[in-house]
Design an enzyme around this catalytic site. Structure first.
Site, short mmCIF file in Angstrom:
data_model
loop_
_atom_site.label_atom_id
_atom_site.label_comp_id
_atom_site.label_asym_id
_atom_site.label_seq_id
_atom_site.Cartn_x
_atom_site.Cartn_y
_atom_site.Cartn_z
N GLY A 22 0.80 -1.22 0.00
CA GLY A 22 0.00 0.00 0.00
C GLY A 22 0.83 1.27 0.00
O GLY A 22 0.39 2.31 -0.51
N ASN A 62 4.31 -6.06 -3.14
CA ASN A 62 4.78 -7.40 -2.76
C ASN A 62 3.71 -8.27 -2.11
O ASN A 62 4.02 -9.24 -1.42
CB ASN A 62 5.96 -7.25 -1.80
N GLU A 63 2.44 -7.94 -2.37
CA GLU A 63 1.34 -8.66 -1.74
C GLU A 63 1.48 -10.18 -1.86
O GLU A 63 1.19 -10.92 -0.90
CB GLU A 63 -0.01 -8.21 -2.32
#
Lengths: 272, 272, 272
Positions: C124, C148-149
């Protein structure tokens, strides 16, 4: 190097055009194209390809596939022209559905896919590579890759184009497709058509290292992400598969197209 | 160099703003803009441009067009501001339809098109270049190119934007359009706005060499490929041409827009 | 440097997680994230962020905003995982609507926006930067940025993806999202994720210089141009905001997702 458990392929889906090895410890399979002289994508090749890939897709022990060639100097020469020349419309339809099937399966695969490009890869051969998550090519400038359909007087279908645009962007795709360019490996790397160049002897090692990087991610998250990126383009063919098939049949049946494919085949024969 | 058969243009479509030469042996025409002082795209210029291009499009002897300038240091200064200032809404409508027509004809041309950019090329001048299949620019850093509409307080219409995005990608387009950037030739090359830089004396030779490369492909395959790449963007204006015209009329008629265009024109006059 | 008029924030929208300074002479505001230890985007942070931004948006004295961090080494660590872990579906819904609101407001802002990225910026945090008109990052290779979720076993929503694709293009986005890559500053610059690298001591000066460049354009033309570039992507979420919220709630409530977020939080705690 993987311990290389050789699958004893079921008779039903193997006629030895593709050698499939699965290393169960790493979860990585290798599909080696061995259909000399040039790994052309014949109807038989495509059927075997799809069946093999489907089997791996369903195998929980398999999480990633590396595509490479067992034929020296060529990855794949692309669609088999003999399948598009002097055949019945039924045959053209059957062939085209098999080409679509291959694309839908590789581009939409939930496994991680790496192309280890150890030779030239024109037209449909380039498409197989474009469908992968990552492309490594042998740095030999004598090996070239590209969607060169226009050189043969034919036109790559919109889903070849969409796949290409997703990799190299609109401008590079527009120029390359119009010129029917075959890009030598260094140029292919420069324009983003392949991600990395390596010496031939390092290719397998590098492909396994890259695969390990992709498989380090949780499968679920990686798969959903991949699907999100490719869904629009996959759905586009999905929604008009039969229409696309009819378009192909009508295009390829045209007299001038048949003539130019014939000339191209004659030229290839003379080269030998 | 082409033998340069000078067309005797029909009175109806030529008032000498554009010099058209067709070399029948190569199939390559050159359209030279010669409307001093700055080749601005006036209504007369646009009408002559469209008529000339249409004539070439229908001429079987012509397969490709090179656009270049006969005026030193300027390719084209873009839309003629006097056509957008203090005129009737009818005039604005007529003018805008001519701008649309030019774009539709060049971006959708079935001929191979090369821009030989031998001078600065802001706004609409840049658009003409963007519509071509290939852009070669003289390497002089004093020559600049870009869609700088925002600098004038106006906004490039969506089809200028779409064409730009197709060439340089979304990010470069977003930044360049918001800043109204005019890119010096070396920077234009770096961001992909032009494909190649050459010394001024090599420009014509290079343009002909590039054209030969594009014309080496079978026309039919090249045309279908080009159309496949551009159809979505062409259709978008096609579907809302009248609405786009009304938007332009309403926008350009606004008091503050008229005022800022007036100020810009005064500034240009003082520069002289 | 701006004279730095410190706003006396109304109680209603400030709980001191963000410091807002507006230099009325230049029209440039700075929003400094100061929510130690890592400027995570909690529900409180997001609410304060949106209220502050809305206030600036309505303030005629304000034409541009610079986002930066008051916490050393971190720009923002992204969505606060504690808001997504072990809470009620009502809470998940409230949180997600706040995330959407933040994105809609920054990506759709009519002000010029610059991210002055003075620390790491995962997930985010990266999204906030991606929404700006320009990204400047401190050249320290220890600072990294990316969506990098996937590393956490979750998936960036489509509007994160759309924003990313608009900045770096489809191919770079596909690879980066699938690998959940955090790009060190030099790499982030190379792939176009940030526009420029500067030494830390030059960051503020550079951000102001860039902002001056964007504010040199007439607001009206700049805003319409920005809106034209981003409308399609903004409208896409706008049209399915509630559906997207329900998708998030359903996804995040899943047992395996909760489990992997828990594990990730435990890992972060041990790191401390």
């Amino acid at each position: 190097q993987p311990s290389g458990l050789l699958l004893t392929p079921r008779r039903a889906f193997s006629n030895n055009k593709i050698l499939v090895e699965l290393d169960k410890s790493s979860g990585v399979a290798t599909m080696k194209f061995k259909s000399p002289p040039v790994n052309s994508l014949s109807l038989d090749f495509l059927n075997e390809f799809c069946t093999s890939l489907e089997k791996l897709e369903k195998d929980r022990a398999c999480r990633g596939v590396i595509f490479t060639s067992a034929v020296p100097k060529i990855f794949s020469s692309g669609l088999d022209i003999t399948e598009m020349c002097g055949k019945s419309t039924e045959h053209y339809g059957q062939f085209w559905r098999a080409v679509q099937e291959m694309w839908l399966r590789v581009y939409g695969s939930s496994m991680a896919t790496v192309a280890a490009i150890n030779g030239s890869s024109p037209a449909g051969g380039c498409l197989v590579a474009l469908c992968c998550d990552y492309r490594i090519m042998v740095e030999n400038p004598k090996f070239s890759i590209g969607l060169n359909e226009a050189q043969l007087g034919i036109v790559a279908p919109f889903w070849f184009k969409d796949t290409f645009v997703n990799v190299v962007g609109h401008r590079v795709a527009e120029r390359s497709l119009q010129l029917g360019s075959l890009h030598p490996a260094p140029e292919a790397h420069r324009i983003g058509l392949v991600d990395e160049l390596v010496p031939e002897e390092k290719l397998q090692e590098k492909a396994l290292a890259v695969m390990a990087q992709w498989l380090a991610l949780p499968d679920h998250a990686r798969q959903l992400t991949k699907s999100m990126m490719r869904k629009a383009v996959l759905d586009r063919l999905g929604a008009q598969r039969e229409e696309d098939t009819q378009n192909f049949i009508s295009f390829i049946s045209k007299e001038p197209i048949q003539k130019s494919l014939h000339m191209y085949m004659e030229m290839l024969k003379k080269k030998k």
